[in-house]
Design a protein around this motif. Structure first.
Motif, short mmCIF file in Angstrom:
data_model
loop_
_atom_site.label_atom_id
_atom_site.label_comp_id
_atom_site.label_asym_id
_atom_site.label_seq_id
_atom_site.Cartn_x
_atom_site.Cartn_y
_atom_site.Cartn_z
N MET A 1 23.89 19.90 22.62
CA MET A 1 25.02 19.02 22.92
C MET A 1 25.09 17.86 21.94
O MET A 1 26.16 17.40 21.55
CB MET A 1 24.92 18.47 24.34
N GLY A 2 23.93 17.36 21.51
CA GLY A 2 23.91 16.19 20.63
C GLY A 2 23.82 16.51 19.16
O GLY A 2 23.53 15.62 18.34
N LEU A 3 24.08 17.76 18.75
CA LEU A 3 24.00 18.11 17.32
C LEU A 3 25.00 17.32 16.47
O LEU A 3 24.67 16.82 15.41
CB LEU A 3 24.24 19.61 17.13
N ARG A 4 26.25 17.29 16.93
CA ARG A 4 27.31 16.53 16.27
C ARG A 4 27.33 16.76 14.76
O ARG A 4 27.38 17.90 14.29
CB ARG A 4 27.18 15.07 16.66
N HIS A 5 27.25 15.71 13.95
CA HIS A 5 27.35 15.87 12.50
C HIS A 5 26.18 16.66 11.93
O HIS A 5 26.30 17.28 10.87
CB HIS A 5 27.42 14.50 11.82
N ALA A 6 25.05 16.66 12.62
CA ALA A 6 23.90 17.42 12.13
C ALA A 6 24.20 18.92 12.05
O ALA A 6 23.56 19.64 11.28
CB ALA A 6 22.68 17.18 13.02
N ALA A 7 25.18 19.39 12.84
CA ALA A 7 25.57 20.80 12.74
C ALA A 7 26.13 21.10 11.35
O ALA A 7 25.90 22.19 10.79
CB ALA A 7 26.60 21.13 13.82
N GLN A 8 26.88 20.17 10.78
CA GLN A 8 27.38 20.34 9.41
C GLN A 8 26.21 20.41 8.43
O GLN A 8 26.22 21.19 7.48
CB GLN A 8 28.30 19.17 9.05
N CYS A 9 25.22 19.58 8.67
CA CYS A 9 24.03 19.57 7.83
C CYS A 9 23.33 20.93 7.87
O CYS A 9 22.97 21.50 6.84
CB CYS A 9 23.09 18.46 8.29
N LEU A 10 23.14 21.46 9.07
CA LEU A 10 22.48 22.75 9.23
C LEU A 10 23.28 23.87 8.56
O LEU A 10 22.71 24.78 7.96
CB LEU A 10 22.28 23.05 10.71
N ALA A 11 24.60 23.80 8.67
CA ALA A 11 25.45 24.82 8.04
C ALA A 11 25.29 24.78 6.52
O ALA A 11 25.25 25.83 5.86
CB ALA A 11 26.90 24.61 8.43
N LYS A 12 25.21 23.58 5.94
CA LYS A 12 25.04 23.47 4.49
C LYS A 12 23.67 23.97 4.04
O LYS A 12 23.51 24.40 2.89
CB LYS A 12 25.25 22.03 4.05
N LEU A 13 22.70 23.92 4.94
CA LEU A 13 21.38 24.45 4.63
C LEU A 13 21.32 25.97 4.79
O LEU A 13 20.31 26.58 4.44
CB LEU A 13 20.32 23.79 5.52
N GLY A 14 22.38 26.56 5.35
CA GLY A 14 22.44 28.02 5.42
C GLY A 14 22.60 28.62 6.80
O GLY A 14 22.69 29.84 6.93
N SER A 15 22.63 27.80 7.84
CA SER A 15 22.79 28.36 9.19
C SER A 15 24.19 28.91 9.38
O SER A 15 25.19 28.24 9.08
CB SER A 15 22.50 27.29 10.24
N LEU A 16 24.29 30.12 9.92
CA LEU A 16 25.58 30.72 10.23
C LEU A 16 26.09 30.29 11.60
O LEU A 16 27.29 30.29 11.85
CB LEU A 16 25.49 32.25 10.19
N MET A 17 25.19 29.92 12.49
CA MET A 17 25.57 29.71 13.89
C MET A 17 25.67 28.24 14.30
O MET A 17 26.25 27.95 15.35
CB MET A 17 24.56 30.41 14.80
#
Length: 651
Positions: A142-158
């Motif tokens: 729930m609290g990922l927020r902007h960190a989700a963008q960070c994870l996506a740039k590191l290669g996460s698809l989900m």
């Protein structure tokens, strides 16, 4: 947040090359906890064989795990209600050459506020090539927020598509490629992943050269510790020893000023804070002393590596009581070690300074000796919120406690120690900085900038995450060095009071409800066509039994106009200053608490939160001016498994 923080555009090509050995990584994520198991394996060239009566392949991995981490809820614990010590998103880092766990932390991302920034901070400091393992423990998206963008740039698809109750595991190489990523975005079923991961065959960086002993110590340290930023970046390591910082214009003022940095076991924070401090113009490494509380060998080894002076203290107790005793010991060290210093600056291990930090101090420290009504210089701005900071040259004074990056004189340190109880049971306040504000300052004020020169970036266990986001994340830093401050001589008490009285008297009074969207006059976006405009608003403010202003009367007003609302601090004698733009300032005058109350024009209505009509109070609760600032926005609330599959399968 700078998007380059999480940019993985420069791939680590060598991370795809491996030696013959490999490791088995097994992890699970569920509503009842999480787990990580790492086993040493034989050559990855061996074929995989299914074990009898098992779907898990036999891989030749050692039956005894080299790493085993995890947490499982007890049968009587309710995940949604009971406090869980390891609830959130876990970040584990493995050495890419040997199966060592070199970093582990759980980020409380079951909470919407603040912790997403701490996850980003740590991910940014993972060295390229490291093996990274992430899981959801109980709940944590729930609290990922902007960190989700960070994870996506590191290669996460989900990461961009996880629901707020999803469970998820991810194994990847920083700057390289994903090894495994799985998720369950609906339901409460647990899931696990098991991968065989070859280790890197590349040798550690060479230690040949004039600093070969230092470099040898560096890479030995880095082999055992993760998330250390440039210290352990093999492609572009930070320089060792750390180079000297350039001087500031008034460097002579700083010659005898000492910097005491308090620290403990969080060596990742300490490295960033120290190296940022030592790189700041005006820094002098010989004037820096690190005072350690509970510090493991990882912290002391780091300080020896950086050639920074330090001492260790032994402090007893738990929680805030222990911290209260620790800071008393820190003050004793400062009094004993630096009795003749013109000033002592105190920093914590998780406080980052601005490039203008020492320049700001060099221009303001003289006020501590020139004006007995001042007791500290704060580099952190209590009122410096992102939409209320415009002029880095402007400085205020007010009734505030020492904050994150402050300076006091040795005389004040001794004064505080003379009142500091040896046993914390002898005081009703065991938070040291608030204790100083309440029991030692005796009506004196602090100087602080409109725009902060320091930032408390670390996340602790004692801070409410919503308050942390408002107090820390919403306050920008001055990013340039050598800013010339204006009106420093006018900060002395008599001059300040004279100038403030004149400004309030000449200001345009505002009427109406301060929470109305039309309360603050519209500002001309072109400052050159907009002469300076001062406004004043008079409101009801009574003293409490302790002689401080009643925060229950000022809270809603400050919250509506974007000022400091959390406590009564930040005012000067009942007057709060709110900067509306570069050239527009609002003065909030609390009547009858403020000695400036007599400046209120005769017959001018006084706004009183306790007597306004119900429809006016409804407007206060709605807070049209600022309610959008801290409204949670839960991502992917309606995401389904089929939608996610469509997203991931679409070219």
């Amino acid at each position: 947040m700078n998007d380059t923080v999480c940019d993985s555009s420069e791939k680590v090509k060598r991370s795809k090359k491996f030696r013959g050995s490999s490791i088995g990584v097994e992890l699970w994520s569920a509503l009842t906890g999480w787990g990580l198991r790492v086993e040493d394996c034989h050559s990855h060239h061996q074929p995989l064989r299914l074990r009898p009566h098992s779907l898990r392949p036999s891989t030749g991995c050692h039956p005894r795990p080299l790493v085993s981490q995890g947490y499982t809820l007890g049968p009587d614990q309710v995940p949604s209600r009971s406090p869980v010590p390891e609830k959130g998103i876990t970040l584990s880092i493995l050495n890419q050459r040997k199966p060592y766990l070199i970093f582990h932390k759980v980020f409380a991302l079951g909470s919407y506020w603040a912790h997403w920034a701490d996850l980003e901070w740590h991910l940014d400091r993972v060295a390229p090539g490291r093996i990274v393992v992430m899981t959801v423990a109980v709940s944590g998206t729930m609290g990922l927020r902007h960190a989700a963008q960070c994870l996506a740039k590191l290669g996460s698809l989900m990461a961009l598509h996880l629901t707020h109750r999803a469970h998820w595991t991810w194994v990847f190489i920083k700057g390289g490629r994903t090894i495994s990523e799985t998720s369950i975005i609906q339901g409460i079923a647990s899931h696990s992943a098991h991968v065989i991961l070859p280790l890197s065959h590349l040798q550690p960086p060479s230690t040949v050269g004039k600093n070969q002993l230092v470099e040898k110590d560096r890479w030995q340290y880095c082999a055992a510790h993760g998330a250390m930023g440039g210290l352990c970046d093999e492609s572009a390591p930070d320089p060792l020893p750390w180079p000297s910082a350039p001087p500031v214009e008034r460097q002579w003022v700083l010659a005898g000023v000492k910097v005491v940095l308090t620290a403990g076991s969080r060596h990742q924070y300490l490295y960033h804070t120290l190296t940022t401090l030592l790189a700041t113009p005006g820094a002098q490494q010989q004037n820096v002393l690190v005072v350690l509380g509970d510090a493991p060998s990882s912290t002391t080894r780091l300080l020896r590596l950086l050639s920074v002076n330090f001492i260790k203290l032994t402090v007893q107790g738990e929680g805030n009581s222990k911290l209260f005793r620790y800071y008393r010991s820190v003050f004793q060290v400062a009094a004993r070690t630096f009795p003749d210093a013109p000033a002592v600056i105190f920093l914590d291990e998780d406080v980052e300074v601005s490039p203008d930090f020492f320049s700001f101090m060099s221009q303001t420290l003289g006020l501590l000796h020139a004006d007995p009504t001042l007791y500290c210089v704060n580099s952190h701005s209590i009122t410096g919120f992102s939409d209320r900071t415009f002029n880095p040259s402007r400085v205020f004074r007010g009734a505030v406690q020492v904050q994150w990056g402050y300076a006091v004189t040795p005389h004040f340190i001794k004064e505080a120690l003379s009142k500091w109880p040896e046993v914390d049971h002898d005081t009703n306040i065991v938070i040291y900085d608030y204790w100083i504000y309440t029991h030692v300052r005796q009506g004196r004020e602090c100087v602080y900038p409109e725009v902060s020169r320091s930032n408390h970036y670390g996340q602790g266990l004692n801070t409410d995450p919503l308050i942390a986001e408002r107090v820390f994340l919403d306050k920008p830093l001055v990013l340039e060095a050598g800013v010339s401050l204006v009106g420093i001589s006018r900060l002395k008490s008599a001059d300040w009071r004279h100038d403030l009285s004149y400004n309030i008297s000449s200001a345009t009074p505002l009427l109406g409800n301060p929470c109305n969207a039309d309360f603050i006059p519209k500002q001309n976006p072109k400052p050159q066509n907009n002469p300076q405009q001062l406004y004043v608003f008079y409101y009801r403010l009574d003293p409490t039994e302790n002689g401080i202003p009643d925060v229950t009367q000022s809270f809603n007003l400050q919250n509506c106009v974007g000022g400091w609302s959390i406590s009564e601090q930040g005012h000067h004698d009942g007057v709060s200053i709110v900067t509306l733009s570069v050239l527009n300032t609002l003065y909030l005058v609390g009547v009858p608490f403020s000695s400036y109350s007599h400046l209120r024009p005769q017959g001018l209505p006084l706004w009183d939160i306790n007597t306004i009509p119900d429809e006016e109070y409804d407007m206060v609760e709605q807070n049209q001016l600022n309610r959008h600032k801290f409204t949670p926005i839960i991502a992917n609330r309606n995401m389904t498994t089929s939608q996610l599959m469509t997203i991931l399968s679409t070219p």
